[in-house]
Write an enzyme that holds these catalytic residues in place. Structure first.
Site, PDB file in Angstrom:
ATOM      1  N   HIS A 121       3.556  -1.137  -1.365  1.00 24.46           N
ATOM      2  CA  HIS A 121       2.663  -0.393  -0.769  1.00 24.46           C
ATOM      3  C   HIS A 121       1.249  -0.952  -1.468  1.00 24.46           C
ATOM      4  O   HIS A 121       1.092  -1.229  -2.680  1.00 24.46           O
ATOM      5  CB  HIS A 121       2.744   1.167  -1.109  1.00 24.46           C
ATOM      6  CG  HIS A 121       2.816   1.410  -2.692  1.00 24.46           C
ATOM      7  ND1 HIS A 121       2.004   1.724  -3.690  1.00 24.46           N
ATOM      8  CD2 HIS A 121       3.875   1.448  -3.275  1.00 24.46           C
ATOM      9  CE1 HIS A 121       2.427   1.944  -4.555  1.00 24.46           C
ATOM     10  NE2 HIS A 121       3.735   1.752  -4.753  1.00 24.46           N
ATOM     11  N   ASP A 122      -0.038  -0.909  -0.654  1.00 23.09           N
ATOM     12  CA  ASP A 122      -1.043  -0.932  -0.725  1.00 23.09           C
ATOM     13  C   ASP A 122      -1.625  -2.375  -1.366  1.00 23.09           C
ATOM     14  O   ASP A 122      -2.494  -2.689  -1.751  1.00 23.09           O
ATOM     15  CB  ASP A 122      -1.709  -0.017  -2.218  1.00 23.09           C
ATOM     16  CG  ASP A 122      -1.396   1.415  -1.717  1.00 23.09           C
ATOM     17  OD1 ASP A 122      -1.920   1.874  -0.590  1.00 23.09           O
ATOM     18  OD2 ASP A 122      -0.458   1.923  -2.250  1.00 23.09           O
ATOM     19  N   GLY A 139       3.273  -3.130  -6.176  1.00 27.10           N
ATOM     20  CA  GLY A 139       2.381  -2.366  -5.509  1.00 27.10           C
ATOM     21  C   GLY A 139       0.762  -2.360  -6.005  1.00 27.10           C
ATOM     22  O   GLY A 139       0.750  -2.922  -7.164  1.00 27.10           O
TER      23      GLY A 139
END
Length: 264
Positions: A121-122, A139
């Site tokens: 994520h991200d 992440g």
């Protein structure tokens, strides 16, 4: 006309350009958008709020847009955005963003992502990068343009990877990797600069000479980071063609956090 295999399941709310093709047994969710010319192979799952640009080639068994592997995630409408002309090989897994950051995982244009690459994520990936097999990003990792990852490279969360940098096979990164730097090891240590890569991209002799001077300041003369940055600041006077390279290096170093530091 969109070519969707009879065994594929494409939600009626998904937005696919008429030139997109979808292979057998693939599943595409309601919040997915795919632009012209993209090919989705067999057994691919694309879900979540995922937007995919033009002329991408997605191979079998990829999983794009699944929720983040973050126990704090509670169903927020975070996104995965993929640009144009990317190659995404077998078993790649790209997660959507999380509320703990910008809420978007982003992949730029013209990237080459080999089998089993994971983008958590991200993550923010630039353009023209190469990820060899089994590269794993935790992440919030940021990757600059033209970076190259050797196979089985693993990157700790919140680490930044500078443009034109390169990792050797099985590298383990806990710290930021500055632009142009080649590294290797567990944990990673700087080995040289990616001079061959710069030549292939058309860097002039003057620009490469400036990069060599940056390497000397950061890694060869036993300087503190602050003193090395002061020396790098003056390089553009003798290497005017390298002004943008000097500015990029200094900007990267100034943003390095005390918690992460840089690969030395």
């Amino acid at each position: 006309m969109t070519t969707i295999h009879a065994t594929a399941i494409v939600d009626s709310a998904a937005e696919l350009d008429s030139s997109v093709s979808v292979g057998p047994y693939s599943v595409i969710g309601p919040h997915v958008k795919i632009a012209a010319g993209t090919t989705v192979g067999p057994h691919v799952v694309i879900e979540g709020h995922t937007t995919i640009g033009r002329d991408n080639r997605i191979f079998q068994f990829a999983s794009l847009g699944a929720i983040p592997q973050d126990k704090k995630y509670a169903g927020e409408p975070c996104e995965l955005v993929i640009g144009d002309r990317n190659t995404i090989r077998e078993f790649c897994t790209f997660n959507i963003g999380s509320p703990g950051d910008l809420g978007v995982t982003r992949v730029g244009d013209d990237n080459w992502l080999m089998a089993y690459v994971h983008l958590a994520h991200d993550c923010q990936v630039g353009n023209n990068t190469i990820f060899a097999n089994n590269t794993q990003l935790a992440g919030h990792v940021h990757v600059g343009d033209w970076a190259i990852f050797g196979g089985f490279t693993v990157v700790h969360q919140f680490v930044r990877i500078g443009a034109h940098s390169m990792t050797a096979m099985c590298t383990l990164l806990f710290a930021d990797l500055p632009p142009f730097v080649m590294c290797q090891g567990q944990p990673a240590a700087a080995r040289s600069m990616n001079f061959e890569g710069l030549r292939r991209r058309g860097f002039s002799p003057d620009r490469i000479s400036a990069v060599k001077a940056m390497h000397k300041a950061l890694y060869r003369d036993d300087l503190t980071l602050q003193v090395a940055m002061e020396r790098i600041t003056g390089l553009s006077e003798n290497h005017p063609e390298a002004l943008s390279d000097v500015e990029m290096m200094l900007s990267f170093l100034k943003q390095s956090s005390p918690q992460r530091g840089i690969v030395r």
